[in-house]
Design a protein around this motif. Structure first.
Motif, PDB file in Angstrom:
ATOM      1  N   PRO A 172      10.354   4.106  -7.244  1.00 47.81           N
ATOM      2  CA  PRO A 172      10.542   3.496  -5.912  1.00 47.81           C
ATOM      3  C   PRO A 172       9.860   4.369  -4.859  1.00 47.81           C
ATOM      4  O   PRO A 172      10.033   5.591  -4.858  1.00 47.81           O
ATOM      5  N   ALA A 173       9.086   3.747  -3.997  1.00 52.39           N
ATOM      6  CA  ALA A 173       8.283   4.505  -3.025  1.00 52.39           C
ATOM      7  C   ALA A 173       9.128   4.852  -1.810  1.00 52.39           C
ATOM      8  O   ALA A 173       9.162   4.122  -0.827  1.00 52.39           O
ATOM      9  N   GLN A 174       9.812   5.996  -1.872  1.00 53.76           N
ATOM     10  CA  GLN A 174      10.737   6.358  -0.803  1.00 53.76           C
ATOM     11  C   GLN A 174      10.161   7.355   0.195  1.00 53.76           C
ATOM     12  O   GLN A 174      10.713   7.516   1.277  1.00 53.76           O
ATOM     13  N   ALA A 194       1.368   3.656   3.044  1.00 55.94           N
ATOM     14  CA  ALA A 194       1.415   2.196   3.077  1.00 55.94           C
ATOM     15  C   ALA A 194       2.430   1.665   2.070  1.00 55.94           C
ATOM     16  O   ALA A 194       3.276   0.832   2.395  1.00 55.94           O
ATOM     17  N   VAL A 195       2.344   2.167   0.851  1.00 59.16           N
ATOM     18  CA  VAL A 195       3.234   1.659  -0.185  1.00 59.16           C
ATOM     19  C   VAL A 195       4.678   2.087   0.092  1.00 59.16           C
ATOM     20  O   VAL A 195       5.617   1.317  -0.111  1.00 59.16           O
ATOM     21  N   MET A 196       4.842   3.302   0.616  1.00 61.03           N
ATOM     22  CA  MET A 196       6.190   3.743   0.971  1.00 61.03           C
ATOM     23  C   MET A 196       6.776   2.835   2.040  1.00 61.03           C
ATOM     24  O   MET A 196       7.940   2.460   2.004  1.00 61.03           O
ATOM     25  N   PHE A 197       5.922   2.484   2.969  1.00 61.91           N
ATOM     26  CA  PHE A 197       6.415   1.662   4.052  1.00 61.91           C
ATOM     27  C   PHE A 197       6.868   0.305   3.556  1.00 61.91           C
ATOM     28  O   PHE A 197       7.848  -0.262   4.024  1.00 61.91           O
ATOM     29  N   MET A 198       6.136  -0.218   2.585  1.00 59.39           N
ATOM     30  CA  MET A 198       6.498  -1.521   2.044  1.00 59.39           C
ATOM     31  C   MET A 198       7.774  -1.446   1.221  1.00 59.39           C
ATOM     32  O   MET A 198       8.385  -2.463   0.952  1.00 59.39           O
ATOM     33  N   GLY A 199       8.137  -0.264   0.804  1.00 50.20           N
ATOM     34  CA  GLY A 199       9.375  -0.106   0.051  1.00 50.20           C
ATOM     35  C   GLY A 199       9.295  -0.605  -1.374  1.00 50.20           C
ATOM     36  O   GLY A 199      10.306  -0.863  -2.009  1.00 50.20           O
ATOM     37  N   GLY A 200       8.094  -0.739  -1.901  1.00 48.60           N
ATOM     38  CA  GLY A 200       7.948  -1.169  -3.294  1.00 48.60           C
ATOM     39  C   GLY A 200       7.974   0.017  -4.229  1.00 48.60           C
ATOM     40  O   GLY A 200       8.769   0.946  -4.054  1.00 48.60           O
ATOM     41  N   ARG A 201       7.108  -0.008  -5.216  1.00 43.97           N
ATOM     42  CA  ARG A 201       7.009   1.105  -6.153  1.00 43.97           C
ATOM     43  C   ARG A 201       5.609   1.688  -6.102  1.00 43.97           C
ATOM     44  O   ARG A 201       4.646   0.974  -5.859  1.00 43.97           O
ATOM     45  N   TYR A 202       5.522   2.992  -6.356  1.00 44.49           N
ATOM     46  CA  TYR A 202       4.212   3.640  -6.340  1.00 44.49           C
ATOM     47  C   TYR A 202       3.324   3.046  -7.439  1.00 44.49           C
ATOM     48  O   TYR A 202       3.742   2.983  -8.597  1.00 44.49           O
ATOM     49  N   PRO A 203       2.106   2.640  -7.108  1.00 37.52           N
ATOM     50  CA  PRO A 203       1.192   2.123  -8.130  1.00 37.52           C
ATOM     51  C   PRO A 203       0.442   3.244  -8.846  1.00 37.52           C
ATOM     52  O   PRO A 203      -0.288   2.996  -9.791  1.00 37.52           O
ATOM     53  N   VAL A 204       0.606   4.483  -8.377  1.00 32.91           N
ATOM     54  CA  VAL A 204      -0.091   5.641  -8.943  1.00 32.91           C
ATOM     55  C   VAL A 204       0.883   6.814  -8.998  1.00 32.91           C
ATOM     56  O   VAL A 204       1.976   6.751  -8.440  1.00 32.91           O
ATOM     57  N   SER A 205       0.471   7.878  -9.660  1.00 31.62           N
ATOM     58  CA  SER A 205       1.252   9.103  -9.690  1.00 31.62           C
ATOM     59  C   SER A 205       0.574  10.156  -8.826  1.00 31.62           C
ATOM     60  O   SER A 205      -0.616  10.054  -8.544  1.00 31.62           O
ATOM     61  N   ALA A 206       1.343  11.157  -8.407  1.00 32.56           N
ATOM     62  CA  ALA A 206       0.785  12.230  -7.580  1.00 32.56           C
ATOM     63  C   ALA A 206       1.280  13.572  -8.073  1.00 32.56           C
ATOM     64  O   ALA A 206       2.435  13.703  -8.487  1.00 32.56           O
ATOM     65  N   ALA A 254      -2.714  -4.566   3.708  1.00 29.42           N
ATOM     66  CA  ALA A 254      -3.491  -3.344   3.487  1.00 29.42           C
ATOM     67  C   ALA A 254      -3.095  -2.696   2.167  1.00 29.42           C
ATOM     68  O   ALA A 254      -3.942  -2.261   1.389  1.00 29.42           O
ATOM     69  N   SER A 255      -1.796  -2.668   1.936  1.00 30.71           N
ATOM     70  CA  SER A 255      -1.293  -2.069   0.716  1.00 30.71           C
ATOM     71  C   SER A 255      -1.830  -2.810  -0.515  1.00 30.71           C
ATOM     72  O   SER A 255      -2.200  -2.212  -1.520  1.00 30.71           O
ATOM     73  N   GLN A 256      -1.902  -4.123  -0.390  1.00 31.01           N
ATOM     74  CA  GLN A 256      -2.426  -4.945  -1.479  1.00 31.01           C
ATOM     75  C   GLN A 256      -3.886  -4.598  -1.774  1.00 31.01           C
ATOM     76  O   GLN A 256      -4.274  -4.396  -2.927  1.00 31.01           O
ATOM     77  N   HIS A 257      -4.683  -4.537  -0.736  1.00 32.29           N
ATOM     78  CA  HIS A 257      -6.097  -4.240  -0.929  1.00 32.29           C
ATOM     79  C   HIS A 257      -6.303  -2.839  -1.491  1.00 32.29           C
ATOM     80  O   HIS A 257      -7.210  -2.603  -2.292  1.00 32.29           O
ATOM     81  N   LEU A 258      -5.442  -1.920  -1.061  1.00 33.41           N
ATOM     82  CA  LEU A 258      -5.527  -0.578  -1.625  1.00 33.41           C
ATOM     83  C   LEU A 258      -5.319  -0.616  -3.127  1.00 33.41           C
ATOM     84  O   LEU A 258      -6.046   0.020  -3.881  1.00 33.41           O
ATOM     85  N   LYS A 259      -4.336  -1.395  -3.541  1.00 31.18           N
ATOM     86  CA  LYS A 259      -4.073  -1.494  -4.974  1.00 31.18           C
ATOM     87  C   LYS A 259      -5.276  -2.047  -5.717  1.00 31.18           C
ATOM     88  O   LYS A 259      -5.626  -1.579  -6.796  1.00 31.18           O
ATOM     89  N   VAL A 260      -5.889  -3.073  -5.147  1.00 30.45           N
ATOM     90  CA  VAL A 260      -7.065  -3.668  -5.790  1.00 30.45           C
ATOM     91  C   VAL A 260      -8.164  -2.625  -5.939  1.00 30.45           C
ATOM     92  O   VAL A 260      -8.771  -2.494  -7.006  1.00 30.45           O
ATOM     93  N   LEU A 261      -8.395  -1.874  -4.887  1.00 30.94           N
ATOM     94  CA  LEU A 261      -9.455  -0.870  -4.945  1.00 30.94           C
ATOM     95  C   LEU A 261      -9.121   0.227  -5.940  1.00 30.94           C
ATOM     96  O   LEU A 261      -9.991   0.710  -6.657  1.00 30.94           O
ATOM     97  N   VAL A 262      -7.857   0.614  -5.976  1.00 32.87           N
ATOM     98  CA  VAL A 262      -7.450   1.633  -6.933  1.00 32.87           C
ATOM     99  C   VAL A 262      -7.752   1.174  -8.346  1.00 32.87           C
ATOM    100  O   VAL A 262      -8.311   1.920  -9.149  1.00 32.87           O
ATOM    101  N   SER A 263      -7.437  -0.070  -8.649  1.00 35.40           N
ATOM    102  CA  SER A 263      -7.703  -0.505 -10.028  1.00 35.40           C
ATOM    103  C   SER A 263      -9.192  -0.669 -10.268  1.00 35.40           C
ATOM    104  O   SER A 263      -9.655  -0.516 -11.391  1.00 35.40           O
ATOM    105  N   GLN A 264      -9.942  -0.959  -9.203  1.00 33.82           N
ATOM    106  CA  GLN A 264     -11.386  -1.016  -9.401  1.00 33.82           C
ATOM    107  C   GLN A 264     -11.949   0.362  -9.719  1.00 33.82           C
ATOM    108  O   GLN A 264     -12.787   0.506 -10.620  1.00 33.82           O
ATOM    109  N   VAL A 265     -11.477   1.360  -8.998  1.00 29.26           N
ATOM    110  CA  VAL A 265     -11.902   2.729  -9.289  1.00 29.26           C
ATOM    111  C   VAL A 265     -11.536   3.081 -10.724  1.00 29.26           C
ATOM    112  O   VAL A 265     -12.342   3.617 -11.488  1.00 29.26           O
ATOM    113  N   GLU A 266     -10.311   2.753 -11.088  1.00 30.52           N
ATOM    114  CA  GLU A 266      -9.852   3.054 -12.438  1.00 30.52           C
ATOM    115  C   GLU A 266     -10.725   2.342 -13.474  1.00 30.52           C
ATOM    116  O   GLU A 266     -11.141   2.944 -14.463  1.00 30.52           O
TER     117      GLU A 266
END
Lengths: 229, 229
Positions: A47-49, A85-97, B131-143
């Motif tokens: 969860p992106a907190q 951005a993802v934290m703000f949306m309150g979803g889940r992180y799509p990547v790891s850090a 914005a968060s959505q587009h970021l995700k798309v770009l992340v998977s494109q990079v991947e």
DNA sequence: CGCGGCGTTGATCTCTGTCAATACTTGTGG
DNA sequence: CCACAAGTATTGACAGAGATCAACGCCGCG
């Protein structure tokens, strides 16, 4: 958190426009958190907190497959805010850090931020500014992967560490070469060879120190459509 | 703008959450703009005053170097909103945009948007989602660029055209193959050969029509770390 | 019919990944 | 202080993938 730290924060597109007390009100726990090299900050699917601002150090953003291979998506530097951005949306992180050097970070709380967003529209403006910044970075990363040779990508990377200076310069590589290779979409062996290929352009390496004799020449090479030797 | 068009807009992460009258108030001039194939929408370096929603057609986002070569960064499809984050900043477009088919677009005014965000903070929430959505798309494109082979990227691309269906399906390629190649970071010749390499997996091509006999098999191939052919 | 755009196919070349061997650095313990 | 081990970087040999260059086929159009 000293004066230099606040200076850093003021330079951020997201936080720069906010009054100090507002920034402080968004921080969760200690103002500054210190992490050793290799410390995980969050994992994809969590969860992106929180989001993070880098005072010192470098942070790796990556994706892992079920088979365990990991792909470096981006490496953030001091003065940058990430995962906002993802934290703000309150979803889940799509990547790891994960930290790749020792780091001093400021951690912001998503819940507090969401509470304040209604009262302070400039918070939203700043977040969009930051997200837009990240979009640009990823867009050019995709472009580089498609259009440039490995040596050109490496030249581009070295130049990104130099700022806008001209003439000659000397830089320290901020983290391991294997990681640089991953960041540039190549293997460590290819990085070695790419570095060797830049020698005719006045780039010499010793350990983690790179000397560039002519930045403009290197820029011309990085932007060239066709490799000229 | 008919019922189907509004339906489209409702499906957008950014615009979907907004009341119809708010959406309309952000539109600058005619509700719907029609562009012929190959029409420029904006060029990199222009002040970012508008963003666009695609009702019909496909739009190419690309970058040009000083030497004149252009790199396809992304191709947007019907139902997608683009250029909103950078327009929000009020800076300049980092890329250029051009229609690749005949297009029907809705153009939104940045200034009006900024005004409204001050008054209604929930507007900002939608923008952040986008914005968060587009970021995700770009992340998977990079991947994808870093981790996958050309055939796997092609498989991934075909699957993205199929949605979540299972079993067999038949799709029409939405634009020229040379453009698809650019989108996937390869040359047209390589695209041809990659398509041929997918034949053992039940993918056959005739003109601009692709028949896939087993979507799940293709998915397994696209996600495999090591090509098992 | 001939022309031009698009797509495929073939031959060849270059570059990068892979595998393996070899320094070099750092840290540890005797 | 040295020996040794582990992590990191470089180098070489080789194979494979994709780029490049060129030729050809297909199709729409004048």
């Amino acid at each position: 958190m000293d004066q230099a730290d606040w200076q850093r924060i003021k330079g951020s597109p997201f936080l720069g426009v906010l009054p100090d007390d507002v920034v402080q009100s968004l921080i969760d726990g200690p103002l500054v958190r210190v992490f050793e090299k290799g410390a995980p900050l969050f994992s994809q699917g969590d969860p992106a907190q929180h989001c993070y601002f880098i005072l010192d150090g470098w942070v790796k953003i990556f994706r892992s497959t079920a088979q365990g291979t990991e792909t470096v998506v981006h490496i953030f530097r001091p003065g940058e805010l990430f995962a906002e951005a993802v934290m703000f949306m309150g979803g889940r992180y799509p990547v790891s850090a994960e930290t790749v050097t020792q780091c001093r970070l400021v951690r912001f709380n998503g819940q507090k931020l969401r509470q304040q967003i209604g009262a302070k529209p400039q918070l939203a403006l700043g977040m969009l500014a930051s997200a837009s910044q990240h979009l640009k970075v990823l867009v050019s990363q995709v472009e580089n992967m498609k259009r440039l040779s490995t040596s050109q990508r490496l030249a581009d990377f070295l130049l990104s560490l130099c700022g806008t200076a001209s003439g000659a310069t000397r830089i320290l590589l901020p983290y391991e070469k294997a990681l640089i290779a991953g960041r540039l979409g190549m293997k460590p062996e290819s990085l070695s060879r790419s570095l060797a290929r830049l020698k005719p352009l006045g780039v010499t390496v010793e350990r983690d120190e790179v000397v560039i004799s002519d930045l403009d020449k290197l820029r011309a090479f990085a932007e060239a459509d066709i490799e000229t030797e």
